[in-house]
Scaffold this active site. Sequence first.
Site, PDB file in Angstrom:
ATOM      1  N   LYS A  95       0.861  -1.198   0.000  1.00 58.92           N
ATOM      2  CA  LYS A  95       0.000   0.000   0.000  1.00 58.92           C
ATOM      3  C   LYS A  95       0.891   1.240   0.000  1.00 58.92           C
ATOM      4  CE  LYS A  95      -3.889   1.648   2.870  1.00 58.92           C
ATOM      5  NZ  LYS A  95      -4.750   1.298   4.025  1.00 58.92           N
ATOM      6  N   SER A 131      -9.533  -1.581   7.189  1.00 57.95           N
ATOM      7  CA  SER A 131      -8.954  -1.393   5.853  1.00 57.95           C
ATOM      8  C   SER A 131      -8.133  -2.567   5.320  1.00 57.95           C
ATOM      9  CB  SER A 131      -8.109  -0.117   5.823  1.00 57.95           C
ATOM     10  OG  SER A 131      -8.943   1.007   5.865  1.00 57.95           O
ATOM     11  N   SER A 173      -9.406   0.842   3.052  1.00 61.46           N
ATOM     12  CA  SER A 173      -8.623   1.704   2.183  1.00 61.46           C
ATOM     13  C   SER A 173      -7.475   0.979   1.484  1.00 61.46           C
ATOM     14  CB  SER A 173      -8.056   2.881   2.979  1.00 61.46           C
ATOM     15  OG  SER A 173      -7.152   2.421   3.963  1.00 61.46           O
TER      16      SER A 173
END
Lengths: 465, 75
Positions: A81, A181, A157
């Site tokens: 990420k 997330s 996310s």
Amino acid sequence: MTKPNEFAPAWQVAEAIRSGDVPAEDVTRAALDRIAALDPKVNAFTDVTAERALTEARQVDADRAAGKTLGPLAGVPMAAKNLFDITGISTRAGSKINRELPPAEEDGELLKRLSAAGAILLGGLNMGEYAYDFTGENDHDGACRNPHDTARMAGGSSSGSGAAVAAGLVSLALGSDTNGSIRVPSSFCGTFGLKPTYGRLTRYGTFPFCDSLDHLGPFARSVRDLALAYDVMQGPDPRDHACANRPAEPALPSLNEGISDLRIAVLGGYFSTDGMPEAAAALAPVAKALDADKTIDADGIDAGRAAAFIITNCESSRLHLPNLRARADDFDQDTRDRFLAGAMLPASWYVRALQVRHWYREMFAKLFETVDILLAPATPFPAPLIGQRTIEIRGKEMLTRPNIGLFTQPISAIGLPVCAVPVFSGEMPLGVQVIGAPWREDLCLRVAGHLEKEGVAVAQAPSGF
Amino acid sequence: MTMSDDDFDSEAFIRTMAPSLGLSLDEERVAGVSVFLSIAKGMADILDAAPVPENSLELASVFDAGQTAQQAKAE
């Protein structure tokens, strides 16, 4: 062993490379080719570190040729990420603003630990702006798409982490989880995901969202891969003040010990799946496979969720206040107004949230005197369409975005370890949370491993990938 | 006793608070922020109603007087 295919588990890829069946450079080139060909369908990658990856892969091959012992993740393609520091790249954290930061001078600590185990970093992954997101939509980088239906959300996310692993672009990915997330994109994309206990894995070298609630963890298509990655990332780090001073407690050695000694129950009440047919259909086979016929109605769940909501809103907004003052228009429209609201919350709300969080943790501690593992859906519904603003929950039309984390937020509120497991009971996957007491990631992974072995939780390859 | 939603004028609250935080918000943005402040107010009401023992103030975060970040880095 023959050459592993693109959906082979990481442990198998590493074994093939260690045994000389395939060079790490070939595996890396194949992964880079897949990213070039298929990532445009899902938009999971924001940065591809091809040159670095090939250099690292050649080093793995050279080490093997020199007779050196290769790590447990030797040559395994991974990505992170884009809130993880990656040497030479500005840590954008899904934002436009952070692209102005100087390039990171070193990798985040967890990336370093995975690299030391032999994993090959292929790049940075799309995410919701500043991690304040459950959808995977992003004004600046475009929406990340679900490999099982590219019209649908990947979830956020850590959207790129879920999509890249599900699409077979990498074997492992790193994400973060403050309110869900890791577990939400795992649920929507049909992967395994581990959110360890708060304080288990160091956050050093990542861009923060909410200090009191931020966790980091891995995504994978097999439980053994999750355990492998988790084990090599453990260990204290004084540079993260929240990282516990605990020695590594490896989960891999007990992974296949089964579930016969475990007390497993389903969470009811707040977590009831009445009126949520897809969530009920995912939970039922998991509970059955685990003989979890007891349902527990815990009190105070809504208060625990509210505490997480207020703490997140307040802490994250303070972090971004200088930019909210100076350049609010540069924020994603879906995060800006939430940050602005959070900046204004009365201090008494925040203090009350900290007080309730403490009380709520004590209640769960009592609960874990009678059970070892709790089960709950990861999301109330499978992946909605990208841009879908409302959704039906328990017969009522509700806003989509704030309700995606309905079942994840109350669990991370008190930092409990969770393994999200993928269940394909309909056209789209939906995850189930396997929740343990603090520091019992080993039990979560054991249960997840049992479900995988029984064929109840399997990360299925999407068609077209 | 908790204030009802009807008593909470989120837009007035925002207009009052914004200058103290150095924020300049036009009316369109005030309306946008108001939506989320109202959601937060709802969460605050749930927190107020939680049966936490009275006359206690045990907070989840505990300050460690003996450990600065600089000391931690040096270890």
